[in-house]
Write a protein that holds these residues in place. Structure first.
Motif, PDB file in Angstrom:
ATOM      1  N   GLU A  36       1.154  -1.091   0.427  1.00  0.00           N
ATOM      2  CA  GLU A  36      -0.254   0.405   0.077  1.00  0.00           C
ATOM      3  C   GLU A  36       0.783   1.514   0.079  1.00  0.00           C
ATOM      4  N   GLU A  37       1.810   1.067   0.831  1.00  0.00           N
ATOM      5  CA  GLU A  37       2.643   2.891   1.220  1.00  0.00           C
ATOM      6  C   GLU A  37       3.310   3.028  -0.392  1.00  0.00           C
ATOM      7  N   ALA A  40       0.577   3.558  -3.185  1.00  0.00           N
ATOM      8  CA  ALA A  40      -0.341   5.025  -2.936  1.00  0.00           C
ATOM      9  C   ALA A  40       0.748   6.275  -3.004  1.00  0.00           C
ATOM     10  N   SER A  46      -2.849   9.391  -0.694  1.00  0.00           N
ATOM     11  CA  SER A  46      -3.017   8.561   0.791  1.00  0.00           C
ATOM     12  C   SER A  46      -3.868   7.341   0.500  1.00  0.00           C
ATOM     13  N   ARG A  47      -3.640   6.338   1.748  1.00  0.00           N
ATOM     14  CA  ARG A  47      -4.099   5.000   1.490  1.00  0.00           C
ATOM     15  C   ARG A  47      -5.344   5.051   2.089  1.00  0.00           C
ATOM     16  N   LEU A  50      -6.855   4.459  -1.800  1.00  0.00           N
ATOM     17  CA  LEU A  50      -6.904   3.782  -2.508  1.00  0.00           C
ATOM     18  C   LEU A  50      -6.518   1.989  -1.445  1.00  0.00           C
ATOM     19  N   LYS A  51      -7.174   1.957  -0.166  1.00  0.00           N
ATOM     20  CA  LYS A  51      -8.265   0.701   0.218  1.00  0.00           C
ATOM     21  C   LYS A  51      -9.393   0.379  -0.407  1.00  0.00           C
TER      22      LYS A  51
END
Length: 223
Positions: A36-37, A40, A46-47, A50-51
């Motif tokens: 994720e990091e 992103a 931001s995450r 993305l989530k």
């Protein structure tokens, strides 16, 4: 690998589309982790959005999302594909035979014609992402013409959760998009003639040929 996003639509929607296109184009491979990091950062978001994007990709079967583990691009097995196609070859020919008998209105027929014409343009533009979207939309549009809502739901579930996953990950549409388009034209012509048996045969042939193309691609990729 991925381009930064703008604010013209929600960031989650843009991230979903961008990651999906990367999977389709092979920039992310089956089994590859999607931290994720890092993702992103590539997208400039931001995450949180993305989530949401990864959750949608997981729903479609393109991403494996397991609790406590890094998301990764989904993988597939030949057995998965065979089971999926067995269901399609039973349901979709039956569906087109039924909708011809309803019959299909001129308005709906025009929409199907437009979908097939857009598929041709996507091939000419070498836009595989667009073709995959239109391919799924063609099959779902045929299902929605059937008043049997349970049949609609089964076909939609097969296409949404399985069709895109296996055809995308196996690269089958990239390998045979022009032939798939021509088969859609054959199905459309049978529908326009109002011939249930011919429509059913055309759809069955199409799905069987999809299986043959998958096997052909798998065999060629081993060499």
């Amino acid at each position: 690998m991925l381009k930064k996003l703008t604010q013209s639509e929600t960031l989650a929607e843009q991230a979903y589309r961008e990651i999906k296109q990367a999977i389709i184009e092979g920039r992310f491979s089956p089994g590859e982790h999607l931290p994720e990091e890092a993702i992103a950062s590539m997208l400039g978001i931001s995450r949180t959005p993305l989530k949401k994007a990864i959750e949608k990709l997981s729903y479609e079967g393109l991403v494996d999302l397991r609790s406590g583990k890094i998301a990764r691009v989904a993988e597939y097995t030949p057995n998965d594909i065979e089971n999926f196609l067995q269901l399609r070859v039973l349901l979709e020919p039956f569906n087109v035979e039924q909708i011809v008998r309803i019959p299909i209105s001129e308005e709906k027929m025009s929409e199907l014609v437009e979908l097939v014409e857009e598929q041709k343009k996507a091939i000419e533009d070498n836009d595989l992402y667009q073709f995959i979207q239109l391919d799924a939309e063609f099959h779902l549009s045929l299902a929605k013409l059937n008043p049997n809502q349970k049949l609609q739901q089964f076909i939609e579930q097969l296409n949404n959760n399985l069709h895109r996953r296996y055809l995308i990950l196996s690269k089958t549409l990239e390998y045979g998009s022009k032939t798939a388009y021509e088969e859609h034209v054959s199905i459309l012509k049978a529908l326009q003639k109002g011939n249930p048996e011919e429509a059913g045969r055309a759809m069955k042939t199409h799905i069987q040929n999809v299986e043959n193309r998958i096997r052909g691609y798998q065999a060629s990729s081993l060499h």
